[in-house]
Design a protein around this motif. Sequence first.
Motif, PDB file in Angstrom:
ATOM      1  N   GLU A 118       0.828  -1.206   0.000  1.00 19.84           N
ATOM      2  CA  GLU A 118       0.000   0.000   0.000  1.00 19.84           C
ATOM      3  C   GLU A 118       0.860   1.252   0.000  1.00 19.84           C
ATOM      4  N   LYS A 121       2.308   1.694  -3.431  1.00 18.02           N
ATOM      5  CA  LYS A 121       1.260   2.120  -4.355  1.00 18.02           C
ATOM      6  C   LYS A 121       1.010   3.619  -4.223  1.00 18.02           C
ATOM      7  N   LYS A 122       1.017   4.100  -2.969  1.00 15.61           N
ATOM      8  CA  LYS A 122       0.826   5.544  -2.757  1.00 15.61           C
ATOM      9  C   LYS A 122       2.011   6.333  -3.296  1.00 15.61           C
ATOM     10  N   SER A 125       1.717   6.440  -6.976  1.00 16.34           N
ATOM     11  CA  SER A 125       0.678   7.402  -7.336  1.00 16.34           C
ATOM     12  C   SER A 125       1.190   8.823  -7.210  1.00 16.34           C
ATOM     13  N   ARG A 126       2.008   9.076  -6.177  1.00 16.31           N
ATOM     14  CA  ARG A 126       2.569  10.423  -5.990  1.00 16.31           C
ATOM     15  C   ARG A 126       3.517  10.783  -7.126  1.00 16.31           C
ATOM     16  N   GLY A 129       1.255  10.308 -10.520  1.00 12.25           N
ATOM     17  CA  GLY A 129      -0.050  10.948 -10.496  1.00 12.25           C
ATOM     18  C   GLY A 129       0.065  12.459 -10.404  1.00 12.25           C
ATOM     19  N   ARG A 184     -10.241   8.822 -10.462  1.00  2.00           N
ATOM     20  CA  ARG A 184      -9.031   8.284 -11.091  1.00  2.00           C
ATOM     21  C   ARG A 184      -7.761   8.734 -10.373  1.00  2.00           C
ATOM     22  N   ARG A 185      -7.889   9.295  -9.201  1.00  4.57           N
ATOM     23  CA  ARG A 185      -6.740   9.912  -8.519  1.00  4.57           C
ATOM     24  C   ARG A 185      -5.582   8.945  -8.292  1.00  4.57           C
ATOM     25  N   SER A 186      -5.875   7.640  -8.127  1.00  2.00           N
ATOM     26  CA  SER A 186      -4.806   6.679  -7.860  1.00  2.00           C
ATOM     27  C   SER A 186      -4.158   6.155  -9.140  1.00  2.00           C
ATOM     28  N   GLY A 232      -6.477   6.368 -16.311  1.00  4.67           N
ATOM     29  CA  GLY A 232      -6.183   7.608 -15.598  1.00  4.67           C
ATOM     30  C   GLY A 232      -6.586   8.811 -16.423  1.00  4.67           C
TER      31      GLY A 232
END
Length: 449
Positions: A118, A121-122, A125-126, A129, A184-186, A232
């Motif tokens: 997790e 994954k964050k 994403s950072r 994303g 779709r933020r992730s 995304g």
Amino acid sequence: MMQFIENLDAAAVLDETGTYIYVSPSWQRFTGHTAQDALGRKVWELLPDTHAPEVLRTGKPVLAQVVRAQGVPAVTNYIPRLDANGKVIGVFIYVIVYGKQNVDDVSARLSELSREVEFYKKELSRIRGARYSMDNIIGKSDAIQRLKEQIYQAAHSASTVLIEGETGSGKELIAHAIHAGGVRRSANFVRVNCSAIPAELMESEFFGYVTGAFTGAAKKGKAGRFELANKGSIFLDEVNLLTPTMQPKFLRVLQEREIDPVGGDKSIPIDVRVIAASNIPLEALVETGQFRSDLYYRLNVIRIQAPTLRERKEDIPLLVENFIRQLNRQLGMVIEGVGPGSMELLMDYDWPGNVRELQNAVESAMNAAASPILRRKDFFQLEQRLQARKRRQVTSSGDFRLRPARQAFEREFIRDALAAANGNRAKAAGLLGISRTVLYEKLEQYQLK
């Protein structure tokens, strides 16, 4: 192989009816039943919570399931036995972890790995994303409040967004906030500046290419920007600079939701949220024939106008405070704020370069500052631009009279002297070489405080 099987915590083989036809010597320790008790009996008669029936029915393995025998948990795998034709003819069963302590240890480790997954994954994403959110849009003016309402509405929609506004007004920041606030933020947020891609490379950059598509192509082909943004969002900055040959291809992507890689013979379906931006109103380009009207209507589903800085000058103090805080961290400085004369200058300027020009002015002043408070003289580059713009305004109006020009210069010169004297009128009069009485008359004449 038998030595390996016999050293497992427990192992068994079932036939196609779920009947035991083999159990390892350790099976008794696991189930409490001897081999003589088990052989010839159905597995669910001895272990009611077994997953063997599921494997016999589906022909698919069931892995890492916790089964209790004699009240003791065991992590158990079920593998289907298949004949030469792929028909299920039984099940292999073996225990990989046995005993409460061992199961608890494995469970704790799996939980730890899950937390790590997790976290990464964050982090992904950072990195891939959106870097900014609604919190990064600074201001309390009516224009900013309206903008935030529009961003919130756009974020909760799946429709295409067109952001228009002058250079430096924060169009990319708005696009980031829309992606970060949506479902779709992730997923990926792919940013593309259309002006930075040569015309001859646009198609391969946006849609990718297959192996051998052209000389110099990568052996394994390459995914295009739209494919990278699948599930995304893709941000098309300066979309007004799309070439005439690319505009119909983009229209097809928006209509059919599929792309055609260069050199490929199959279309690839995509699920991408398109956010476009232009520093020139696309409608004006449509009227002059420089932009396809059908593509414009596809892009202009949700339209957001980025406000200029001159429309929200009341936000300048907040923006300056935020820039100083950011730049202090980046540059290792300890600037505390700006003086009254400096803020007066910032509020007087009309900021054709918008927020980006304001940030540049603050950074330049911080590098020129000799004290923790930014003074008017630290903004000398901005002062020069302001004077140049005023001279252009005078000459462009056709007013070449000397007196108004001299008065405008005198007014700014007196204001500079007051700033240099930190508002001390007697000291300012001395710097100007005039009496205090004359200075007071000038202040009254030019309405200077």
